[in-house]
Design an enzyme around this catalytic site. Structure first.
Site, PDB file in Angstrom:
ATOM      1  N   TYR A 481      47.673  11.976 -32.085  1.00 29.91           N
ATOM      2  CA  TYR A 481      48.147  12.978 -31.116  1.00 29.91           C
ATOM      3  C   TYR A 481      47.836  14.385 -31.626  1.00 29.91           C
ATOM      4  CZ  TYR A 481      50.969  15.318 -27.614  1.00 29.91           C
ATOM      5  OH  TYR A 481      51.376  16.117 -26.581  1.00 29.91           O
ATOM      6  N   SER A 561      47.016  12.344 -23.345  1.00 29.91           N
ATOM      7  CA  SER A 561      47.418  13.723 -23.099  1.00 29.91           C
ATOM      8  C   SER A 561      46.733  14.640 -24.119  1.00 29.91           C
ATOM      9  CB  SER A 561      48.941  13.842 -23.145  1.00 29.91           C
ATOM     10  OG  SER A 561      49.372  15.065 -22.603  1.00 29.91           O
ATOM     11  N   ASP A 645      49.193  12.044 -11.575  1.00 27.20           N
ATOM     12  CA  ASP A 645      49.430  12.799 -12.813  1.00 27.20           C
ATOM     13  C   ASP A 645      49.444  14.289 -12.495  1.00 27.20           C
ATOM     14  OD1 ASP A 645      49.641  13.874 -15.311  1.00 27.20           O
ATOM     15  OD2 ASP A 645      48.061  12.665 -16.224  1.00 27.20           O
ATOM     16  N   HIS A 680      51.447  10.473 -15.541  1.00 29.18           N
ATOM     17  CA  HIS A 680      51.165  10.808 -16.941  1.00 29.18           C
ATOM     18  C   HIS A 680      51.850   9.760 -17.825  1.00 29.18           C
ATOM     19  CE1 HIS A 680      49.463  13.692 -19.692  1.00 29.18           C
ATOM     20  NE2 HIS A 680      50.565  13.715 -20.400  1.00 29.18           N
TER      21      HIS A 680
END
Length: 714
Positions: A481, A561, A645, A680
């Site tokens: 991430y 993301s 999303d 999302h």
């Protein structure tokens, strides 16, 4: 919300380009839609930047819907030819099929908890009265819609637990409805409040509450910028048109707001931020009808959060002059930072503070592992909270008179388990342990520290079957991430068992940009330091190859993301290093991300192209969309996004996939998987299982690996 108009036989609108399949042994030709190009050009600091697929940003256009349908047909056709895809999905359903319990919490006379019997699309909320009361269904989101894609997005109770506002999300959208009920009878008390996004709800008494809201957008909700959020005061039973504006204006369009009312209902606390870190703090004395909002912190240079108050004394968590956080006391008579007094000072480990049952608790993250310490309200250390092992604790909440607190504990090989902690006695007892059909002793987890490009030591968890042969041939999934001060901790995922039991390796590096080592670690992965994030992830891959866990031919990278940006940047910078790339709901266009939805709030982490020529050059230098080069062989790629999303709009993924299909010179597939009635993240469990199955199947298939579960059916 209907975003894509998808006509029957939409693929007829496209010409077709033939491509070779991803594996030599499967010779059926794969076909991509030929995506139309336009002459759109933007100029930044006298530099022209083409954006030929700009038209895909129009989510309601018929042509966009046709493109989505055509791409999904190509992807579905490819995935259907993977012989063991159905076996993976079947096994995933088996491993998910066990009872899972959420952390209980007390409100009024009831103990509430979430439970999933195994394969329910949404968790069901139960309650029971007293210790030995029978559990009854309180809210069942599975009944909110026929297909299980409408979910519960939040709960806010009155102080005495008699009333409740709950938020409902349809198809995973961030736009929610707020429903006000009598919590005892479950009777609806007024008309639904519609179109709330990133809503904060804070009750004042039983008849009114504060809430945050944006103006209702004109046009597409998907693309509408999240700007000019405001705080309102609402009396139950009155029309929304009579709500009173408390805080917020159009002069600070990027500002997000959060609000809470202290347990004694004396203070309204308002938090304001332009991004995901750096908060202003304001407070209003609700006991004085004529009081004004007082500024505690008027800048966004540091993180601040309200923890507790005892009368006029305010307990505040801050990283001001303490990157790993400290707990300070301020007094309402002199609340500014220069008057703060340390209560629990900063340590070498990152801390998060809470107050329950007249005690203070500090949850420390020590090398990405949880440690919890108990203090009295004067900051005196009392004792450690004994945890079951190495992993992540989810510390619960409670009121000042609470006698106990419930918390969860989990790790990669430790299914999420609920414990009850007696505050006075300082002892934990097992409350609920799931029965998962696997033997943790068959696997092993380790934490290693590897060296990144600039010499920084970075931790990484590695999980695999015990006795793994280090021959460089193990299918490995590298997940990351690296942003927004978010920490990735060891968590049990049922789907991960399917990867591991079939000989796979799972690796999770705690790269810069996250919060694992405090604000210093976070800042080292932002703005003009963002390349550190990608370097850390690339170095993790190189470590796994060097130590012979895997090879470039057996390595898949995955992230969602900001993690989708990570995968997109790394696969374009080092296409030779990975066999498979799985970028999900990613921020792929770093020059235009702030034009849509929640994008403006990411600028404190990313910077914007308009900030300066230096910032523009830097963003363009790693933006995944702008670094796809013609004639390059990229990894087998399956982009995933969803039609609802409204956080990272699908256009990022659309333009990235179209460009990659145009420029990719290799024989490996470049697909985009566009889910419907999802957002999302999967809107229900069935969709989550389908996505996991497709990603596992796509990865193994393109690595040339036949997982053992497939061989059982042969």
């Amino acid at each position: 919300m209907k975003t894509f108009i998808i006509p029957i036989a939409a693929c007829l609108a496209f010409s077709i380009t033939a491509c070779t399949p991803g594996k030599e042994e499967h010779t059926d030709s794969m076909k991509y839609p030929q995506t139309r190009k336009v002459d759109t050009v933007d100029t930044y600091f006298e530099t022209a930047v083409a954006d030929p697929y700009r038209w895909l940003e129009n989510d309601t256009a018929r042509e966009t819907g046709e493109w989505v349908e055509a791409q999904n047909e190509v992807t579905a056709s490819y995935l259907s030819k993977i012989p063991y895809r159905d076996a993976i999905k079947s096994r995933l359903r088996e491993v998910y099929n066990y009872e899972r319990l959420g952390t209980p919490f007390r409100k009024g006379d009831y103990l509430y908890f979430a439970k999933n019997d195994g394969l329910q699309n949404q968790n069901v909320y139960y309650r029971k009265k007293g210790e030995n009361g029978a559990a009854e269904v309180f809210l069942d989101p599975n009944t909110f819609s026929a297909d299980g894609t409408t979910k519960l997005a939040g709960l806010s109770y009155t102080n005495d637990g008699s009333r409740l506002v709950y938020l409902v999300s349809r198809s995973g959208s961030d736009w929610n409805d707020a429903i006000v009920i009598d919590a005892v009878s479950k009777r609806v008390l007024e008309d639904t409040l519609h179109d709330l996004k990133f809503a904060s709800i804070a009750w004042k008494g039983n008849d009114s509450f504060y809430y945050t809201a944006y103006d209702k957008p004109e046009g597409s909700k998907l693309l509408a910028k999240a700007e000019n959020q405001k705080l309102y005061y609402h009396r139950v039973g009155t029309p929304r048109s009579e709500d009173v504006l408390i805080f917020g204006d159009d002069k600070n369009p990027k500002r997000y707001l959060d609000a809470l009312v202290t347990e004694d209902e004396r203070f309204l606390v308002i938090v304001a931020t332009n991004g995901t870190s750096g908060q202003e703090l304001y407070i209003k004395d609700l006991n004085d009808a004529g009081s004004k909002i007082v500024t505690l912190v008027g800048d966004q240079d540091n993180d601040h959060s309200f923890v507790e108050n005892v009368g006029s004394k305010l307990y505040i968590q801050t990283n001001y002059k303490a990157p790993n956080n400290r707990l300070v006391i301020a007094d309402i008579s002199a609340p500014s930072k220069e008057h703060w007094k340390d209560l629990i000072p900063e340590t070498k480990d990152v801390a998060a503070f809470s107050s329950i049952g007249g005690k203070l608790f500090a949850e420390y993250t020590a090398d990405v592992k949880s440690l919890i310490k108990q203090f009295d309200l004067n900051g005196k250390f009392e004792h450690d909270v004994a945890l079951p092992g190495i992993g992540a604790a989810g510390w619960g909440g409670g009121k000042k008179d609470a006698k106990e607190v419930f918390y969860s504990f989990t790790s990669f090989l430790y299914p999420t388990t609920i414990f009850r902690y007696d505050i006075a006695g300082g002892k934990s007892t097992l409350y609920a342990q799931p029965k998962v059909n696997f033997n943790a002793d068959d696997y092993e987890m380790k934490q290693v520290f590897y060296t990144s490009k600039d010499g920084t030591k970075v931790p990484m968890f590695i999980v695999h079957k015990r006795g793994l042969t280090l021959d460089g041939k193990n299918a490995t999934l590298l997940y990351g991430y690296g942003g927004f001060n978010i920490s990735l901790t060891p968590v049990f995922y049922p789907s991960l068992l399917v990867w591991l039991e079939n000989g796979g390796v799972y690796a999770l590096p705690n790269i810069r940009g996250g919060g694992e080592y405090g604000e210093t670690w976070h800042k080292a992965g932002t703005k003009l330091q963002k390349q550190n994030v990608f370097d850390d992830f690339i170095a993790a891959a190189e470590y796994l190859i060097k130590e012979k866990y895997t090879s470039a031919d057996h390595l898949a990278i995955k992230g969602g993301s900001n993690g989708g940006l990570l995968v997109g940047a790394c696969m374009t910078q080092r296409p030779d290093l990975f066999k498979v790339a799985l970028p999900g709901v990613g921020v792929m266009d770093m020059l235009r991300y702030h034009q849509f939805s929640a994008g403006p709030g990411w600028a404190p982490d990313y910077g914007m192209a308009s900030d300066s020529k230096e910032m523009f050059d830097y963003l363009r230098g790693y933006s995944p969309l702008h670094n796809i080069k013609a004639g390059t062989r990229y990894p087998a790629t399956m982009v995933n996004t969803a039609d609802h999303d409204d956080r990272v709009v699908p256009a990022h993924s659309f333009k990235f996939a179209a460009t990659l299909q145009e420029y990719h010179a290799g024989e490996t597939p470049v697909l985009i998987r566009i889910d419907t009635k999802s957002a999302h993240g999967a809107s229900n469990l069935s969709k989550a299982i389908d996505l996991d199955a497709d990603q596992f199947a796509f990865s193994w298939y393109n690595m040339g690996v036949v997982p053992p579960l497939a061989k059982k059916d042969m």
